[in-house]
Structure formats: structure tokens, C-alpha cells
Design a protein around this motif. Structure first.
Motif, PDB file in Angstrom:
ATOM      1  N   SER A  36      -3.228  12.878  71.275  1.00 19.14           N
ATOM      2  CA  SER A  36      -2.780  13.664  70.053  1.00 19.14           C
ATOM      3  C   SER A  36      -3.110  13.171  68.722  1.00 19.14           C
ATOM      4  CB  SER A  36      -1.177  13.543  70.410  1.00 19.14           C
ATOM      5  OG  SER A  36      -0.366  14.272  69.397  1.00 19.14           O
ATOM      6  N   VAL A  37      -3.534  14.121  67.912  1.00 17.10           N
ATOM      7  CA  VAL A  37      -4.145  13.772  66.713  1.00 17.10           C
ATOM      8  C   VAL A  37      -3.424  14.764  65.696  1.00 17.10           C
ATOM      9  CG1 VAL A  37      -5.843  13.357  64.991  1.00 17.10           C
ATOM     10  CG2 VAL A  37      -6.056  12.581  67.497  1.00 17.10           C
ATOM     11  N   ILE A  38      -2.735  13.730  64.719  1.00 16.79           N
ATOM     12  CA  ILE A  38      -2.260  14.805  63.485  1.00 16.79           C
ATOM     13  C   ILE A  38      -2.982  14.504  62.188  1.00 16.79           C
ATOM     14  CG2 ILE A  38      -0.177  15.277  62.086  1.00 16.79           C
ATOM     15  CD1 ILE A  38       1.615  14.621  64.592  1.00 16.79           C
ATOM     16  N   VAL A  39      -3.624  15.344  61.616  1.00 21.64           N
ATOM     17  CA  VAL A  39      -4.092  15.251  60.584  1.00 21.64           C
ATOM     18  C   VAL A  39      -2.950  15.519  59.364  1.00 21.64           C
ATOM     19  CG1 VAL A  39      -5.755  16.280  58.870  1.00 21.64           C
ATOM     20  CG2 VAL A  39      -6.105  16.179  61.254  1.00 21.64           C
ATOM     21  N   GLY A  40      -2.717  14.547  58.594  1.00 21.00           N
ATOM     22  CA  GLY A  40      -1.717  14.499  57.615  1.00 21.00           C
ATOM     23  C   GLY A  40      -2.316  14.696  56.177  1.00 21.00           C
ATOM     24  N   VAL A  41      -2.009  15.862  55.627  1.00 20.22           N
ATOM     25  CA  VAL A  41      -2.647  16.222  54.251  1.00 20.22           C
ATOM     26  C   VAL A  41      -1.563  15.855  53.281  1.00 20.22           C
ATOM     27  CG1 VAL A  41      -3.432  17.945  53.018  1.00 20.22           C
ATOM     28  CG2 VAL A  41      -3.517  18.175  55.313  1.00 20.22           C
ATOM     29  N   LEU A  42      -2.038  14.825  52.307  1.00 25.35           N
ATOM     30  CA  LEU A  42      -1.056  14.194  51.408  1.00 25.35           C
ATOM     31  C   LEU A  42      -1.042  15.246  50.113  1.00 25.35           C
ATOM     32  CD1 LEU A  42       0.425  11.916  50.110  1.00 25.35           C
ATOM     33  CD2 LEU A  42      -1.737  10.970  49.321  1.00 25.35           C
ATOM     34  N   LYS A  43       0.348  15.425  49.897  1.00 26.09           N
ATOM     35  CA  LYS A  43       0.785  16.265  48.736  1.00 26.09           C
ATOM     36  C   LYS A  43       1.142  15.419  47.657  1.00 26.09           C
ATOM     37  CE  LYS A  43       3.566  20.311  47.721  1.00 26.09           C
ATOM     38  NZ  LYS A  43       4.302  21.491  48.285  1.00 26.09           N
ATOM     39  N   ASN A  44       0.582  15.132  47.008  1.00 25.81           N
ATOM     40  CA  ASN A  44       0.556  14.111  45.891  1.00 25.81           C
ATOM     41  C   ASN A  44       0.977  14.523  44.650  1.00 25.81           C
ATOM     42  OD1 ASN A  44       0.720  11.738  43.951  1.00 25.81           O
ATOM     43  ND2 ASN A  44      -1.120  10.846  44.980  1.00 25.81           N
ATOM     44  N   PRO A  45       2.268  14.310  44.066  1.00 25.08           N
ATOM     45  CA  PRO A  45       2.527  14.834  42.760  1.00 25.08           C
ATOM     46  C   PRO A  45       1.706  14.388  41.440  1.00 25.08           C
ATOM     47  CG  PRO A  45       4.555  13.574  43.616  1.00 25.08           C
ATOM     48  CD  PRO A  45       3.261  13.540  44.679  1.00 25.08           C
ATOM     49  N   ASN A  46       1.601  13.253  41.484  1.00 25.24           N
ATOM     50  CA  ASN A  46       0.634  12.617  40.669  1.00 25.24           C
ATOM     51  C   ASN A  46      -1.083  13.133  40.461  1.00 25.24           C
ATOM     52  OD1 ASN A  46       2.833  11.106  40.062  1.00 25.24           O
ATOM     53  ND2 ASN A  46       2.420   9.616  41.522  1.00 25.24           N
ATOM     54  N   LYS A  47      -1.316  13.974  41.358  1.00 27.88           N
ATOM     55  CA  LYS A  47      -2.798  14.322  41.271  1.00 27.88           C
ATOM     56  C   LYS A  47      -2.911  15.815  41.058  1.00 27.88           C
ATOM     57  CE  LYS A  47      -4.804  10.665  44.088  1.00 27.88           C
ATOM     58  NZ  LYS A  47      -6.191  10.312  44.929  1.00 27.88           N
ATOM     59  N   LYS A  48      -3.978  16.467  40.608  1.00 28.99           N
ATOM     60  CA  LYS A  48      -4.158  17.736  40.377  1.00 28.99           C
ATOM     61  C   LYS A  48      -5.247  18.222  41.367  1.00 28.99           C
ATOM     62  CE  LYS A  48      -1.609  19.117  36.853  1.00 28.99           C
ATOM     63  NZ  LYS A  48      -0.802  20.228  36.691  1.00 28.99           N
ATOM     64  N   PRO A  49      -5.045  18.530  42.670  1.00 26.93           N
ATOM     65  CA  PRO A  49      -5.988  18.848  43.509  1.00 26.93           C
ATOM     66  C   PRO A  49      -6.443  20.250  43.138  1.00 26.93           C
ATOM     67  CG  PRO A  49      -3.662  19.187  44.654  1.00 26.93           C
ATOM     68  CD  PRO A  49      -3.612  18.740  43.150  1.00 26.93           C
ATOM     69  N   LEU A  50      -7.680  20.791  43.525  1.00 31.70           N
ATOM     70  CA  LEU A  50      -8.373  21.977  43.500  1.00 31.70           C
ATOM     71  C   LEU A  50      -7.484  22.911  44.353  1.00 31.70           C
ATOM     72  CD1 LEU A  50     -10.725  23.765  42.142  1.00 31.70           C
ATOM     73  CD2 LEU A  50     -12.033  22.906  44.068  1.00 31.70           C
ATOM     74  N   PHE A  51      -7.530  22.482  45.550  1.00 24.18           N
ATOM     75  CA  PHE A  51      -6.709  23.465  46.417  1.00 24.18           C
ATOM     76  C   PHE A  51      -5.146  22.878  46.551  1.00 24.18           C
ATOM     77  CE2 PHE A  51     -11.195  23.679  47.714  1.00 24.18           C
ATOM     78  CZ  PHE A  51     -11.327  25.132  47.945  1.00 24.18           C
ATOM     79  N   THR A  52      -4.382  23.914  47.056  1.00 23.80           N
ATOM     80  CA  THR A  52      -2.850  23.268  47.181  1.00 23.80           C
ATOM     81  C   THR A  52      -2.866  22.847  48.458  1.00 23.80           C
ATOM     82  OG1 THR A  52      -2.308  25.633  48.106  1.00 23.80           O
ATOM     83  CG2 THR A  52      -2.179  25.555  45.927  1.00 23.80           C
ATOM     84  N   ALA A  53      -1.850  22.219  48.649  1.00 22.92           N
ATOM     85  CA  ALA A  53      -1.459  21.458  50.138  1.00 22.92           C
ATOM     86  C   ALA A  53      -1.611  22.640  51.226  1.00 22.92           C
ATOM     87  CB  ALA A  53      -0.164  20.983  50.150  1.00 22.92           C
TER      88      ALA A  53
END
Length: 166
Positions: A36-53
Motif C-alpha cells: 500500500s502506497v499513499i501519495v500525500g500531496v502537501l497543501k502548504n498555505p505558505n506557498k503559491k503553487p501553480l496547481f491547486t491541491a
């Protein structure tokens, strides 16, 4: 602490903005090693990513749909809290170079301090991806460069759409 390989629930965390073939390499190899592998996508409020979480989760789901034992979720806050919440017991971090190791080693030691029951494993990416980063991919596509060997087609299309390149 001994972990039975058959009972491992591994977490591959990152921002994945966007996911690259280097990330996919690590996820695929983890999926071969653990049930079992879970890819955990970090939603960091201190960063401005190009794509939303949510967009990143969907792109990763698309890129890993061939891996039946991989699940993709997003999280915010401490990684060890997320790993505990999904009942994980192993963090897998991909490394490209010595500079990655220094940063990841410090984070690993801090995670171990906060959650001694959770192990961290480092995996070196394949040579052909050792230069690859999400930041570099965004820069290349922003200036009209070719990225087909760097990201899956659906990610390339999403990048082109974000930068409105025709």
C-alpha cells in the motif's frame, strides 16, 4: 523496530507542482516494494503553487492509474500527523543529489523525534531524472520548451493550459 514488509503502508509525500517522471519513478518503485502506497500531496498555505491541491491530486491519480495499490490524498500540517491519520508506518522520500539529502536528512531526524514509530526510507531516482524538478519543468514550459520526456502527457497539457501557450 522491525517492520514486516507485507504490513507496510508507505507514504510518498511532496508538493508535486506538477508531478514529473522523477516522482513517478519513485512512486512506481515503492508500489513494487510495498502493498500500500499513499501519495500525500502537501497543501502548504505558505506557498503559491501553480496547481491547486485538488488539481495536483487529479493529475497524480491520472499519472498513477496503472498502479492499483496507490492512493492519492492531499494534506496540510505536519507530515507525521498525516502519516498517523492514514495509519502509515513508512515515509518514502526521493533523492536526486547530495543537496536533497541534506535537507531530507534534517526533516527525517525531526520527524523521527516527533514520531519514533514512523520510519523514513530514501530512494535515489534513476539517473535520467537526477536533474529533474517541478520548478524546472514549469520554467521550460513557460518559455515554450519541450517537456514530453519530463512529465506525462496529461500533465504537459495541464501546464500548457495554465500558461495559455498555444
Amino acid at each position: 523496530m522491525t517492520i514486516n514488509q507485507n504490513s507496510v503502508k508507505a507514504v510518498c509525500p511532496g508538493s508535486f507542482d506538477p508531478i514529473t517522471y522523477g516522482h513517478i519513478d519513485i512512486i512506481e518503485r515503492a508500489a513494487q516494494l510495498f502493498p500500500s502506497v499513499i501519495v500525500g500531496v502537501l497543501k502548504n498555505p505558505n506557498k503559491k503553487p501553480l496547481f491547486t491541491a485538488e488539481e495536483r491530486v487529479e493529475l497524480i491519480k491520472s499519472a498513477t492509474r496503472h498502479l492499483p495499490n496507490v492512493e492519492v490524498l492531499f494534506f496540510s500540517g505536519l507530515l507525521v500527523d498525516f502519516v498517523r491519520a492514514v495509519q502509515g508506518n513508512l515515509i518514502i522520500k526521493g533523492l536526486r543529489a547530495i543537496s536533497d539529502f541534506e535537507i531530507e536528512f534534517q526533516m527525517s531526524l525531526n520527524n523521527k523525534r516527533m514520531a519514533p514509530e514512523i520510519e523514513t526510507m530514501f530512494m535515489m531516482t534513476k539517473n535520467e531524472y537526477s536533474f529533474l524538478s517541478s520548478s524546472m519543468v514549469k520554467e521550460v514550459v513557460q518559455f515554450g520548451g519541450e517537456i514530453k520526456d519530463l512529465v506525462p502527457p496529461e500533465v504537459a497539457a495541464a501546464l500548457v493550459n495554465k500558461f495559455s501557450i498555444t
